[in-house]
Design a protein around this motif. Structure first.
Motif, mmCIF file in Angstrom:
data_model
loop_
_atom_site.group_PDB
_atom_site.id
_atom_site.type_symbol
_atom_site.label_atom_id
_atom_site.label_comp_id
_atom_site.label_asym_id
_atom_site.label_seq_id
_atom_site.Cartn_x
_atom_site.Cartn_y
_atom_site.Cartn_z
ATOM 1 N N SER A 93 -3.295 -5.248 1.093
ATOM 2 C CA SER A 93 -2.883 -6.096 2.218
ATOM 3 C C SER A 93 -4.031 -6.246 3.214
ATOM 4 C CB SER A 93 -1.688 -5.470 2.952
ATOM 5 O OG SER A 93 -0.780 -4.862 2.073
ATOM 6 N N LYS A 94 -5.013 -5.338 3.158
ATOM 7 C CA LYS A 94 -6.112 -5.335 4.130
ATOM 8 C C LYS A 94 -7.287 -6.178 3.635
ATOM 9 C CE LYS A 94 -3.688 -2.234 6.423
ATOM 10 N NZ LYS A 94 -2.427 -2.289 5.712
ATOM 11 N N ASP A 121 -6.879 7.771 -0.277
ATOM 12 C CA ASP A 121 -6.603 6.446 0.265
ATOM 13 C C ASP A 121 -7.960 5.893 0.696
ATOM 14 O OD1 ASP A 121 -6.082 4.266 1.903
ATOM 15 O OD2 ASP A 121 -4.226 5.117 2.711
ATOM 16 N N GLY A 155 0.835 -1.201 0.000
ATOM 17 C CA GLY A 155 0.000 0.000 0.000
ATOM 18 C C GLY A 155 0.870 1.250 0.000
ATOM 19 N N VAL A 156 1.946 1.228 0.780
ATOM 20 C CA VAL A 156 2.814 2.406 0.829
ATOM 21 C C VAL A 156 3.469 2.639 -0.537
ATOM 22 C CG1 VAL A 156 4.976 3.286 1.826
ATOM 23 C CG2 VAL A 156 3.181 2.441 3.318
ATOM 24 N N TRP A 193 -4.829 -4.544 9.470
ATOM 25 C CA TRP A 193 -6.241 -4.724 9.771
ATOM 26 C C TRP A 193 -6.902 -5.309 8.531
ATOM 27 C CZ3 TRP A 193 -8.939 -1.017 6.713
ATOM 28 C CH2 TRP A 193 -8.184 0.107 6.295
ATOM 29 N N TYR A 229 -2.786 8.319 7.064
ATOM 30 C CA TYR A 229 -1.923 7.245 7.574
ATOM 31 C C TYR A 229 -0.504 7.802 7.751
ATOM 32 C CZ TYR A 229 0.428 2.641 7.282
ATOM 33 O OH TYR A 229 1.182 1.521 7.493
ATOM 34 N N SER A 268 -4.683 -0.156 0.062
ATOM 35 C CA SER A 268 -3.754 -1.199 0.478
ATOM 36 C C SER A 268 -4.505 -2.513 0.329
ATOM 37 C CB SER A 268 -3.330 -1.005 1.935
ATOM 38 O OG SER A 268 -2.769 -2.229 2.413
HETATM 39 C C1 LIG Z 1 -5.029 3.581 5.715
HETATM 40 C C2 LIG Z 1 -3.824 2.822 5.269
HETATM 41 N N1 LIG Z 1 -3.322 3.094 4.060
HETATM 42 C C3 LIG Z 1 -2.223 2.464 3.601
HETATM 43 C C4 LIG Z 1 -1.589 1.518 4.367
HETATM 44 C C5 LIG Z 1 -0.326 0.908 3.844
HETATM 45 O O1 LIG Z 1 -0.533 -0.345 3.304
HETATM 46 P P1 LIG Z 1 0.586 -1.467 3.289
HETATM 47 O O2 LIG Z 1 0.729 -1.933 4.708
HETATM 48 O O3 LIG Z 1 0.036 -2.481 2.363
HETATM 49 O O4 LIG Z 1 1.851 -0.858 2.782
HETATM 50 C C6 LIG Z 1 -2.084 1.185 5.622
HETATM 51 C C7 LIG Z 1 -1.421 0.151 6.442
HETATM 52 O O5 LIG Z 1 -1.733 -0.045 7.596
HETATM 53 C C8 LIG Z 1 -3.231 1.867 6.093
HETATM 54 O O6 LIG Z 1 -3.731 1.644 7.316
#
Ligand SMILES: Cc1ncc(COP(=O)(O)O)c(C=O)c1O
Length: 401
Positions: free
Chosen positions: A215-216, A191, A93-94, A345, A118, A213
């Protein structure tokens, strides 16, 4: 038959089941197989030249441009994102946040960033982008007039939203703010990880680029890292170009896992939202709880805007303790048995995280909601909510008041 954004009129639950399936890419299998490979062999030099000169997606080129596993996931995400022309995948996500901002901003530009973004997103403004000569200002998500003044004063090239915001969950008026920003010719980015395209149609609410992201919620099983950005044609092409320039690629194994997670995302989100609402209601009535920061909860801060603009929620929210001890959130997290203490999360398992939002704010009263009291963030998973409530009850009972 198609809708105004060129997509078929099927409802999201049906779209998410079939999206991204292309027999010409993956044959007639239901779920795209993991397609490994760095090198594609061309029939002839003429074919190599034709593909290499082209910029269209979904063509074998070289492993860095992906293969059917990644193309299918990107296409599925586009199909379920109202208003999107295309989606770029990123290794986290980052990385998606960085990819979006680097695609838009140039030295000398100004970026307006929401103050409850974030933390690593904020760090991008104060670190990487600052080093590249991009200036920034943070804005209060709840101050529409202040935002309008800031846009007039700073003439930003881009505005970054996140709603609900990280940790304190304020919901901002994205349609109103985006329309002010667009009138001033700024590019609007959001985001949208909390709601996903299923819960908030960001592009149809005035945003040019919507980032998540994966990943969530999309991954959903706490076993992969990935991000995405979806946009209409113009900004999709800008995102794709910068992603190619940066050499961004996601692994086919992770893309296959994300595509699998995507199929059940809608029902997981619905269940987690239902459980989160039940737990938030219960928490609201507890003597040890000062405030529940959960926009899906009627009467909670941000609920009216959430109800107006969103079609869904998720299991992520925070609550503030009444405890006089400023560090009561740590012992509370330790006392919980069913909630793991961990970052991230949106997985199937519930998590708790003590939060200190005042460390991550520049212009808002920090935290805007709850005052400087101890607080935790919960990510509600797929456990029975009554078991989670019983766990919270025993843990809250251990706090010294
Ligand atoms: C709101 C939000 N955006 C972006 C991210 C970043 O995602 P990633 O962990 O996949 O890099 C997070 C991660 O916790 C998040 O909470």
């Amino acid at each position: 038959m198609s809708t105004s954004d060129g997509k078929d009129p099927l409802r999201p639950g049906t779209r998410i089941t079939h999206a991204g399936r292309r027999p010409e890419w993956t044959g007639r299998v239901v779920n795209p197989p993991v397609w490994r490979g760095s090198t594609h062999l061309y029939e002839s030099e003429a074919e190599r030249k034709a593909v290499t000169n082209g910029t269209s997606d979904g063509q074998f080129f070289y492993g860095r441009r992906g293969a059917p596993t990644q193309w299918a996931l990107a296409e599925a995400l586009t199909e379920i994102e109202p208003g999107a022309f295309g989606t770029v995948l990123y290794p986290s996500g980052v990385a998606a946040i960085a990819g979006c901002l680097l695609a838009i901003l140039r030295p000398g530009d100004h970026l307006l960033m929401i103050d409850n973004a974030y933390d690593p997103t904020r760090n991008m403004a104060t670190g990487l982008l600052k080093r590249l000569g991009v200036t920034h200002s943070f804005f209060d998500p709840l101050d529409l007039a202040g935002f309008e003044n800031l846009v007039a004063e700073k003439a930003p090239r881009a505005v970054w939203f996140e709603s609900p915001g990280s940790l304190t969950m304020e919901v901002c008026d994205v349609p109103a703010m985006a329309s002010i920003a667009r009138a001033a010719k700024a590019v609007t980015l959001i985001d949208n990880t909390w709601a996903s395209g299923l819960g908030f149609a960001a592009l149809n609410h005035g945003c040019d680029i919507t980032m998540q992201s994966l990943s969530k919620h999309v991954g959903g099983h706490s076993d992969l890292m990935m991000g995405s950005a979806s946009a209409g044609e113009r900004w999709y092409k800008a995102l794709r170009r910068t992603s190619h320039e940066l050499g961004q690629v996601v692994s086919p194994d992770d893309a296959a896992l994300a595509a699998r997670g995507l199929r059940t995302m809608k029902i997981r989100l619905e269940q987690e939202t239902k459980s989160a609402l039940k737990i938030a209601r219960w928490l609201e009535a507890q003597a040890q709880v000062d405030e529940v920061l959960c926009p899906i909860l009627p009467g909670a801060p941000g609920h009216d805007l959430w109800k107006r603009d969103f079609t869904g929620g998720c299991g992520l929210f925070s609550f503030v303790l009444k405890s006089a001890s400023s560090d009561a959130s740590g012992p509370l997290a330790d006392a919980l048995k069913l909630f793991g203490i961990g970052y991230s999360w949106g997985g199937f398992e519930s998590l708790v995280l003590p939060i200190y939002p005042d460390k991550h704010r520049s212009v808002m009263n920090a935290p805007t909601q709850g005052g400087a009291k101890p607080a935790v963030r919960l990510s509600i998973g797929l456990e029975d909510p009554d078991d989670l409530i019983a766990d919270l009850e025993q843990a809250l009972g251990q706090l010294d008041n």
